[in-house]
Design a protein around this motif. Structure first.
Motif, PDB file in Angstrom:
ATOM      1  N   ILE A  59      38.864  35.239  24.247  1.00  0.00           N
ATOM      2  CA  ILE A  59      37.887  34.481  23.466  1.00  0.00           C
ATOM      3  C   ILE A  59      37.126  35.499  22.647  1.00  0.00           C
ATOM      4  N   ALA A  60      37.227  35.346  21.339  1.00  0.00           N
ATOM      5  CA  ALA A  60      36.598  36.273  20.390  1.00  0.00           C
ATOM      6  C   ALA A  60      37.008  37.716  20.673  1.00  0.00           C
ATOM      7  N   GLY A  61      38.278  37.902  21.039  1.00  0.00           N
ATOM      8  CA  GLY A  61      38.801  39.245  21.260  1.00  0.00           C
ATOM      9  C   GLY A  61      38.507  39.837  22.622  1.00  0.00           C
ATOM     10  N   ILE A  62      37.809  39.099  23.474  1.00  0.00           N
ATOM     11  CA  ILE A  62      37.468  39.595  24.814  1.00  0.00           C
ATOM     12  C   ILE A  62      38.328  38.858  25.835  1.00  0.00           C
ATOM     13  N   ALA A  63      39.019  39.605  26.690  1.00  0.00           N
ATOM     14  CA  ALA A  63      39.884  38.997  27.704  1.00  0.00           C
ATOM     15  C   ALA A  63      39.066  38.100  28.615  1.00  0.00           C
ATOM     16  N   LYS A  64      39.532  36.858  28.776  1.00  0.00           N
ATOM     17  CA  LYS A  64      38.883  35.909  29.670  1.00  0.00           C
ATOM     18  C   LYS A  64      39.629  35.852  30.998  1.00  0.00           C
ATOM     19  N   ASP A  65      40.949  35.695  30.911  1.00  0.00           N
ATOM     20  CA  ASP A  65      41.762  35.712  32.114  1.00  0.00           C
ATOM     21  C   ASP A  65      43.211  35.989  31.759  1.00  0.00           C
ATOM     22  N   TYR A  66      44.036  36.089  32.807  1.00  0.00           N
ATOM     23  CA  TYR A  66      45.443  36.433  32.653  1.00  0.00           C
ATOM     24  C   TYR A  66      46.274  35.440  33.444  1.00  0.00           C
ATOM     25  N   LYS A  67      47.476  35.168  32.957  1.00  0.00           N
ATOM     26  CA  LYS A  67      48.412  34.321  33.682  1.00  0.00           C
ATOM     27  C   LYS A  67      49.749  35.033  33.705  1.00  0.00           C
ATOM     28  N   VAL A  68      50.353  35.093  34.895  1.00  0.00           N
ATOM     29  CA  VAL A  68      51.613  35.791  35.092  1.00  0.00           C
ATOM     30  C   VAL A  68      52.632  34.806  35.656  1.00  0.00           C
ATOM     31  N   TYR A  69      53.838  34.870  35.112  1.00  0.00           N
ATOM     32  CA  TYR A  69      54.952  34.056  35.595  1.00  0.00           C
ATOM     33  C   TYR A  69      56.001  35.003  36.167  1.00  0.00           C
ATOM     34  N   LEU A  70      56.397  34.741  37.420  1.00  0.00           N
ATOM     35  CA  LEU A  70      57.421  35.558  38.063  1.00  0.00           C
ATOM     36  C   LEU A  70      58.775  34.857  37.969  1.00  0.00           C
ATOM     37  N   ASP A  71      59.840  35.617  38.141  1.00  0.00           N
ATOM     38  CA  ASP A  71      61.179  35.055  37.968  1.00  0.00           C
ATOM     39  C   ASP A  71      61.585  34.058  39.052  1.00  0.00           C
ATOM     40  N   ASN A  72      60.828  33.947  40.142  1.00  0.00           N
ATOM     41  CA  ASN A  72      61.128  32.954  41.176  1.00  0.00           C
ATOM     42  C   ASN A  72      60.347  31.649  40.986  1.00  0.00           C
ATOM     43  N   GLY A  73      59.649  31.517  39.860  1.00  0.00           N
ATOM     44  CA  GLY A  73      58.905  30.295  39.576  1.00  0.00           C
ATOM     45  C   GLY A  73      57.436  30.342  39.963  1.00  0.00           C
ATOM     46  N   THR A  74      56.986  31.442  40.506  1.00  0.00           N
ATOM     47  CA  THR A  74      55.576  31.583  40.882  1.00  0.00           C
ATOM     48  C   THR A  74      54.734  31.839  39.649  1.00  0.00           C
ATOM     49  N   SER A  75      53.575  31.164  39.588  1.00  0.00           N
ATOM     50  CA  SER A  75      52.599  31.469  38.540  1.00  0.00           C
ATOM     51  C   SER A  75      51.314  31.932  39.222  1.00  0.00           C
ATOM     52  N   ILE A  76      50.704  32.955  38.644  1.00  0.00           N
ATOM     53  CA  ILE A  76      49.481  33.534  39.201  1.00  0.00           C
ATOM     54  C   ILE A  76      48.458  33.641  38.083  1.00  0.00           C
ATOM     55  N   GLU A  77      47.265  33.155  38.338  1.00  0.00           N
ATOM     56  CA  GLU A  77      46.164  33.302  37.386  1.00  0.00           C
ATOM     57  C   GLU A  77      45.192  34.326  37.938  1.00  0.00           C
ATOM     58  N   PHE A  78      44.809  35.249  37.067  1.00  0.00           N
ATOM     59  CA  PHE A  78      43.858  36.296  37.426  1.00  0.00           C
ATOM     60  C   PHE A  78      42.632  36.183  36.536  1.00  0.00           C
ATOM     61  N   GLY A  79      41.476  36.533  37.072  1.00  0.00           N
ATOM     62  CA  GLY A  79      40.257  36.607  36.275  1.00  0.00           C
ATOM     63  C   GLY A  79      40.244  37.891  35.456  1.00  0.00           C
ATOM     64  N   ARG A  80      39.237  38.017  34.642  1.00  0.00           N
ATOM     65  CA  ARG A  80      39.093  39.194  33.787  1.00  0.00           C
ATOM     66  C   ARG A  80      39.079  40.488  34.590  1.00  0.00           C
ATOM     67  N   ASP A  81      38.542  40.420  35.816  1.00  0.00           N
ATOM     68  CA  ASP A  81      38.454  41.612  36.668  1.00  0.00           C
ATOM     69  C   ASP A  81      39.767  41.945  37.375  1.00  0.00           C
TER      70      ASP A  81
END
Length: 149
Positions: A59-81
């Protein structure tokens, strides 16, 4: 005068809508750009799995969060930290090791033969979906509080 006010309102509305579109962005990033905490968490708990895609929401160039998709179908959401906020895999489940020990113990004792499909950190605890269709709520210390409807 009325026309001028209406035109100003339309202009302000259009500018706001354009700004919203530019303001929040999801960007695909190399996995090496994830916070170190996230990289270590994935390596420790999902070592055999490969990252198929990593995204950064800014948001406005500042990382808010991250989302990762793994090859086994797992999705993980991480906060900015870099701390995990939500982990999900509806097909094969997620490793029990990602859940606090009290949640692991409760699910294994009360619902043997099930697996955790999703775990989400909430403001005051955890929300856990298990493979038999139940949704469980736990407090911030991992103590069971209720079955969610």
């Amino acid at each position: 005068m009325k026309l001028l006010i209406q035109l100003k309102a339309i202009f302000v509305f259009a500018a706001m809508m354009t700004g919203v579109q530019i303001y929040a962005q999801d960007t695909v990033i190399p996995s090496g750009e994830l916070p170190k905490t996230s990289q270590q968490f994935i390596s420790k708990n999902f070592g055999k799995q490969k990252i198929s895609q990593a995204q950064k929401e800014s948001i406005a160039g500042i990382a808010k969060d991250y989302k990762v998709y793994l090859d086994n179908g797992t999705s993980i959401e991480f906060g900015r930290d870099g701390a995990w906020e939500e982990i999900e895999n509806n097909q094969s489940g997620i490793p029990f090791s990602v859940a606090p020990a009290t949640i692991q113990k409760y699910v294994k004792q009360k619902f043997p033969g099930t697996f955790i499909k999703k775990i989400e950190k909430k403001r005051f605890g955890y929300h856990v979906d298990i493979s038999n269709g139940l949704e469980l709520e736990f407090d911030s210390k991992g103590n069971f509080t209720r079955i969610d409807d």
